[in-house]
Design a protein around this motif. Structure first.
Motif, PDB file in Angstrom:
ATOM      1  N   GLU A 264       0.823  -1.207   0.000  1.00 61.87           N
ATOM      2  CA  GLU A 264       0.000   0.000   0.000  1.00 61.87           C
ATOM      3  C   GLU A 264       0.857   1.256   0.000  1.00 61.87           C
ATOM      4  O   GLU A 264       0.500   2.269  -0.623  1.00 61.87           O
ATOM      5  N   ARG A 265       2.010   1.209   0.644  1.00 58.10           N
ATOM      6  CA  ARG A 265       2.913   2.355   0.614  1.00 58.10           C
ATOM      7  C   ARG A 265       3.467   2.613  -0.784  1.00 58.10           C
ATOM      8  O   ARG A 265       3.776   3.748  -1.141  1.00 58.10           O
ATOM      9  N   SER A 269      -3.104   0.442  -3.371  1.00 50.42           N
ATOM     10  CA  SER A 269      -4.029   0.909  -2.335  1.00 50.42           C
ATOM     11  C   SER A 269      -5.069  -0.150  -2.006  1.00 50.42           C
ATOM     12  O   SER A 269      -5.193  -1.184  -2.678  1.00 50.42           O
ATOM     13  N   GLU A 271      -8.260   0.158  -2.325  1.00 48.86           N
ATOM     14  CA  GLU A 271      -9.256   0.084  -3.399  1.00 48.86           C
ATOM     15  C   GLU A 271      -8.791  -0.829  -4.524  1.00 48.86           C
ATOM     16  O   GLU A 271      -9.583  -1.619  -5.069  1.00 48.86           O
TER      17      GLU A 271
END
Length: 477
Positions: A264-265, A269, A271
């Motif tokens: 995610e970083r 994400s 989503e």
């Protein structure tokens, strides 16, 4: 002088192409440089024609087996004339060599290739040269003017040879078997040399025989297959293997959580992960529903029905994303989600998209179908909030799923020491599997798009086990 050799038995070697001939000398023509043999044998087998004519240029070696003298007797002789070089016997000889009586043959004259003559009846000319054509006979039909005899004569010339002569002679199996080198032929077939060693290309500059391979041999030299291509810093307690034999180790929930946070970083994400999970889960569900055999335009009257049980967490949002994709593929989806005062943002966003489809949404177990559905997708459990298992809505939904008698697919189930509330037939893990409790459920793994370097950041040496697929089955190692 040539007449002195008539009736002698000779053996003529015409090289590897034409072979060996034996027979009785019937005529020697010094002008055309030919010699004729009657009742010839070719490589130990009697020829089907009564006479064969040879040109001097085709003769490599000539041996006399029995010389016929002028007095009518014969004497055995080991005399031989070697014609390996056409210039050995020249036309300057007077028709008799130093041994006495060898016919002179001029090999420098231009001659035709080997001519095989068929012996005709006595009335025909048997001493015609090799380049002379057989004269035509002017016969009259219906026997007028003696034409019947001429017609019979012409028939005898064409069909008069006795074709049964060779049938009376037994076939010499030993002589013909000796001409067949079985070891050499089978060595060519097997790709081995005569000593039994397989022929391989030498590293030097020598040119060797092309290598022949069997149907079960590999042409290209490949490295040995490494089946353990994924290593983790901490053993999760269980290992799986794919259909091709690759080992996929399980990871703990803490390491799996660190992997998703690192992804995610870097831009993967929540989503994106929800969308990827929904696509993979819907593809698996469509396959379980029958795939192209069930979802066709002819089956619009019996579309499959899927019940989707979701909780108020990320796993529930993954289930809603899967239901949206199923509804887009003309599947009747019934979403169960209990009413809560406050929902997570991911669930709210997924519900907004799901509401634009033809799928239904219910908040009570009473609104779920009483009759069995085609598939139940379980997204009730959460990795962190275990207290949800004690709530009334959870127990009612789990009890309905177990009594509906429909097969259950669990998406991203958590690791817990307790028995699963909903008995699943299939489970779908994300990225890397968790050490799930042993049961009858078959484990599947889906690719959610985590890059290889992200795995390396958390200490996992990763090589994709998916190959050409996004969902693969896992088996207990």
């Amino acid at each position: 002088m040539a007449a002195d050799w008539l009736g002698s038995l000779v053996s003529i070697n015409c090289g590897p192409t034409l072979g060996m001939y034996q027979g009785e000398v019937s005529s020697v023509d010094q002008t055309s440089q030919t010699i004729s043999l009657r009742q010839p044998f070719h490589n130990g087998v009697r020829c089907p024609v009564p006479e064969v004519t040879f040109c001097a240029i085709d003769i490599k070696e000539l041996k006399f087996l029995d010389i016929q003298t002028q007095s009518g007797g014969s004497r055995a002789s080991a005399e031989q004339g070697v014609l390996s070089d056409p210039g050995v016997i020249s036309s300057g000889q007077s028709g008799q060599n130093s041994r006495g009586g060898y016919p002179a043959i001029n090999t420098h004259s231009t001659t035709a290739p080997i001519t095989i003559l068929r012996k005709g009846p006595p009335a025909s000319s048997s001493n015609r040269g090799p380049n002379q054509a057989t004269p035509k006979k002017n016969g009259v039909k219906n026997g007028v003017g003696g034409g019947g005899g001429q017609m019979r004569l012409r028939d005898d010339e064409c069909f008069g040879a006795d074709m049964d002569e060779g049938m009376d002679t037994d076939f010499d199996f030993e002589a013909n078997l000796a001409l067949f080198d079985k070891a050499a032929v089978f060595s060519q077939i097997d790709g081995t040399d005569c000593n039994g060693a397989r022929s391989r290309g030498t590293p030097g500059g020598e040119r060797s025989t092309p290598t022949r391979y069997r149907h079960d041999e590999n042409i290209l030299e490949v490295k040995p297959v490494v089946y353990r291509q994924i290593t983790v810093p901490q053993h999760g307690g269980k290992e799986y293997c794919t259909d091709s034999g690759l080992v996929v180790p399980s990871v703990s929930y803490e390491l799996h959580k660190c992997l998703l946070a690192s992804a995610e970083r870097h831009g993967l994400s929540l989503e994106r992960r929800l969308e990827m999970t929904g696509v993979c889960a819907s593809q698996m569900a469509l396959t379980l529903l029958g795939g192209p055999n069930r979802l066709t335009p002819k089956n619009n009257h019996q579309r499959p029905t899927v019940a989707l049980l979701c909780g108020p967490h990320v796993q529930g949002a993954q289930g809603i994303s899967c239901g949206r994709h199923l509804a887009n593929h003309e599947v009747e989806v019934i979403l169960f989600l209990p009413n809560f005062v406050k929902m997570q943002e991911s669930i709210t966003n997924e519900l907004a998209l799901y509401s634009k489809t033809s799928g239904k949404q219910v908040a009570s177990i009473k609104d779920l179908p009483v009759s069995p559905v085609d598939l139940v997708i379980n997204c009730l459990d959460c990795h962190e909030n275990g207290f949800l298992r004690d709530q009334a809505w959870y127990l009612a939904a789990a009890d309905w799923a177990n009594q509906n008698r429909a097969p259950v697919l669990s998406i991203d189930p958590p690791v817990s020491g307790q028995k699963q509330a909903v008995e699943a037939k299939w489970t779908l893990s994300l990225g890397l599997p968790l050490p799930l409790d042993g049961g009858e459920a078959r484990v599947y793994l889906c690719d959610i798009g985590v890059p290889k370097q992200v795995f390396q950041e958390v200490g996992i040496n990763y090589h994709s086990p998916f190959g050409c697929k996004f969902i693969i089955p896992l088996h207990s190692a």
